[in-house]
Design a protein around this motif. Structure first.
Motif, short mmCIF file in Angstrom:
data_model
loop_
_atom_site.label_atom_id
_atom_site.label_comp_id
_atom_site.label_asym_id
_atom_site.label_seq_id
_atom_site.Cartn_x
_atom_site.Cartn_y
_atom_site.Cartn_z
N ALA A 37 6.40 3.39 -6.22
CA ALA A 37 6.58 4.02 -7.28
C ALA A 37 6.69 5.21 -7.83
O ALA A 37 7.83 6.12 -8.15
N LEU A 38 5.12 5.96 -7.15
CA LEU A 38 5.26 6.92 -7.30
C LEU A 38 6.13 7.92 -5.86
O LEU A 38 6.70 8.88 -6.38
N THR A 39 6.84 6.89 -5.34
CA THR A 39 8.20 7.91 -4.23
C THR A 39 8.82 7.99 -4.89
O THR A 39 9.85 9.54 -4.42
N GLU A 40 9.03 6.92 -5.32
CA GLU A 40 10.83 7.26 -6.07
C GLU A 40 10.60 8.07 -7.48
O GLU A 40 11.93 8.53 -7.37
N LEU A 45 3.35 12.60 -14.08
CA LEU A 45 2.42 11.79 -14.58
C LEU A 45 3.01 10.35 -14.74
O LEU A 45 4.56 10.17 -15.45
N MET A 46 2.68 9.31 -13.99
CA MET A 46 2.66 7.68 -14.12
C MET A 46 1.12 6.98 -14.53
O MET A 46 0.63 6.62 -14.60
N VAL A 47 2.00 6.31 -16.44
CA VAL A 47 0.49 5.33 -17.50
C VAL A 47 1.68 3.96 -17.01
O VAL A 47 2.39 4.57 -16.47
N GLY A 48 0.67 3.29 -17.60
CA GLY A 48 0.42 2.56 -17.57
C GLY A 48 -0.41 0.95 -17.31
O GLY A 48 -1.55 1.48 -17.04
N SER A 83 -7.64 4.25 -6.19
CA SER A 83 -7.60 5.48 -5.73
C SER A 83 -7.77 5.98 -4.68
O SER A 83 -6.84 7.07 -4.56
N GLN A 84 -8.59 5.60 -2.77
CA GLN A 84 -8.42 6.43 -2.13
C GLN A 84 -7.13 6.46 -1.39
O GLN A 84 -6.91 7.38 -1.09
N LYS A 85 -6.46 5.29 -1.62
CA LYS A 85 -5.14 4.57 -1.41
C LYS A 85 -3.73 6.14 -2.52
O LYS A 85 -3.20 6.37 -1.33
N VAL A 86 -4.47 6.54 -2.99
CA VAL A 86 -3.19 6.77 -3.88
C VAL A 86 -3.58 8.48 -4.07
O VAL A 86 -2.87 9.52 -3.71
N ARG A 99 2.76 13.52 -0.64
CA ARG A 99 3.62 13.06 0.50
C ARG A 99 4.64 11.94 0.13
O ARG A 99 4.10 10.93 -0.86
N ALA A 100 4.84 11.62 0.97
CA ALA A 100 5.83 10.36 0.56
C ALA A 100 5.01 8.25 1.46
O ALA A 100 4.57 9.11 2.42
N ALA A 101 5.18 8.34 0.79
CA ALA A 101 4.67 6.71 1.03
C ALA A 101 5.23 6.12 2.83
O ALA A 101 6.70 6.55 2.61
#
Length: 230
Positions: free
Chosen positions: A132-135, A146-149, A161-164, A228-230
């Motif tokens: 989702a963040l990459t898209e 900003l992605m919330v939900g 958190s580390q992966k993000v 950075r791109a996923a």
């Protein structure tokens, strides 16, 4: 900028939205688990940007029309869990909008997100979040996002958190738990993930008819940052 995210619990809390908007005056309202056939074109001063159309329980984003100009919308189907394959509650799990801040003359991206339920593995939810963040970056490379939900991620949040962060984003939790329905699963479920924004505060709002509590995110645009791109 103020953004409210709220999981309506199968549309049950829809009647609370007008009062929520009047009381907190958000610039953007991001919703999950709503009946998209029963949503008004506006709520207070907020205009409907778009809603998903392929979901039994959908997503929607509203924005303040005298502050932003809507430029583009993108809905995204993400990797399915077994729950999704069998019950088909949600085909599209991310709805992103690119908005142009009229006064500041700059664009930004805000998205409503709903991860797979707790029956799925955390690894699947991480995959959904990363995709989702990459898209969203494709809505405008280098723009603040900003992605919330409802991330459905009650445990091992440090790992998430580390992966993000590895992909250039920051994960922010609210000041109090956001889910109360089941005793052993109470905790933080509703997050804010961002890049290019300073998250000043994430506040849990009082509970209504949903098993999720709304969150209010206060953010300001920070120095340009590129994920950075996923």
């Amino acid at each position: 900028m103020k953004v409210i995210s709220y999981n309506l619990r199968k549309h049950r809390a829809v009647g609370e939205l007008s009062a929520l908007v009047d009381r907190h005056a958000p610039d953007v309202l991001c919703l999950q688990e709503l009946d998209t056939t029963d949503m008004p074109a506006s709520i207070g001063d907020l205009r409907l940007a778009d809603a998903t159309s392929r979901n039994r329980l959908g997503l929607a984003v509203y924005y303040r029309e005298n502050t932003f100009r809507l430029e583009e919308v993108r809905a995204l189907a993400l990797k399915k869990s077994m729950h999704d394959r069998v019950l088909k509650p949600a085909e599209e799990r991310m709805l992103g909008v690119r908005l142009h801040d009229i006064d500041a003359n700059r664009a930004l991206i805000v998205a409503s997100f709903h991860a797979a339920p707790l029956t799925a593995l955390n690894s699947l939810r991480r995959h959904q979040i990363r995709t989702a963040l990459t898209e969203l970056q494709r809505l405008g490379e280098g723009l603040p996002v900003l992605m919330v939900g409802d991330y459905n991620y009650p445990v091992f949040k440090e790992n998430l958190s580390q992966k993000v962060r590895e992909h250039g984003y920051e994960l922010n939790l609210s000041d109090a738990r956001t889910y109360t329905r089941y005793r052993f699963f109470r905790g933080h479920y509703d997050f804010a993930t961002s890049v290019g924004l300073q998250i000043d505060k994430v506040r849990t709002l009082p509970q209504g008819r949903s098993d999720h509590l709304p969150i209010l995110v206060t953010a300001t645009v920070s120095a340009p940052a590129k994920a950075r791109a996923a």
